[in-house]
Design an enzyme around this catalytic site. Structure first.
Site, mmCIF file in Angstrom:
data_model
loop_
_atom_site.group_PDB
_atom_site.id
_atom_site.type_symbol
_atom_site.label_atom_id
_atom_site.label_comp_id
_atom_site.label_asym_id
_atom_site.label_seq_id
_atom_site.Cartn_x
_atom_site.Cartn_y
_atom_site.Cartn_z
ATOM 1 C CG HIS A 101 -0.320 -0.102 2.526
ATOM 2 N ND1 HIS A 101 0.209 -1.290 3.003
ATOM 3 C CD2 HIS A 101 -0.111 0.821 3.492
ATOM 4 C CE1 HIS A 101 0.708 -1.091 4.209
ATOM 5 N NE2 HIS A 101 0.533 0.181 4.526
ATOM 6 C CG HIS A 103 1.085 5.471 3.987
ATOM 7 N ND1 HIS A 103 0.192 5.447 5.033
ATOM 8 C CD2 HIS A 103 1.763 4.300 4.045
ATOM 9 C CE1 HIS A 103 0.327 4.309 5.696
ATOM 10 N NE2 HIS A 103 1.280 3.591 5.108
#
Length: 141
Positions: A101, A103
């Site tokens: 993932h 950010h």
């Protein structure tokens, strides 16, 4: 392919309901549950990949294109002063959820977000050795 015991697979694929900020066939973008700042987003691929080493070129490109699109829209809405694009790989690097993932962390003058390190001194011989070894790795594919 998703992984049954992965919280981010469940979030990205709708097994855990969440209101996405953005979604397409490949990624889902959501607000971070423990935000570092106002507007902190996560870009999560729907396919399970544990880290950057498992990304193929097409998925990597799509994630970064999504980051650019979202950064522009987020800046228009939140009018931040800067942006950290952060992605951790491995426990030693701060990865706590082992599903890739990215950010997007808006930064505001005077905020308390801390993404920093103590600058070191480069060693020319070591840098040369690393550069040469990286070139060999890339050639060996």
């Amino acid at each position: 392919m998703k992984k049954d015991d992965c919280i981010f697979c469940k979030l990205a694929n709708g097994d855990i309901p969440v209101e996405p900020v953005y979604e397409d066939d490949i990624v889902k973008v959501i607000f971070d549950a423990s935000p570092a700042s106002r507007g902190h987003l996560l870009i999560i691929p729907k396919e399970h990949v544990s880290n950057i080493y498992e990304l193929d070129d097409n998925l990597a490109a799509h994630i970064f294109k999504t980051a650019v699109k979202l950064a522009k829209a987020l800046n228009a809405v939140c009018d931040y002063d800067g942006l950290n694009v952060l992605q951790n790989n491995g426990e030693a690097a701060g990865q706590t959820v082992f599903h890739f993932h990215m950010h997007l962390i808006p930064r505001y003058k005077g905020d308390t977000v801390n993404v920093c390190w103590k600058p070191g001194e480069p060693d020319a011989d070591e840098l040369s050795e690393i550069r040469n070894n990286i070139a060999k790795e890339i050639q060996n594919g």
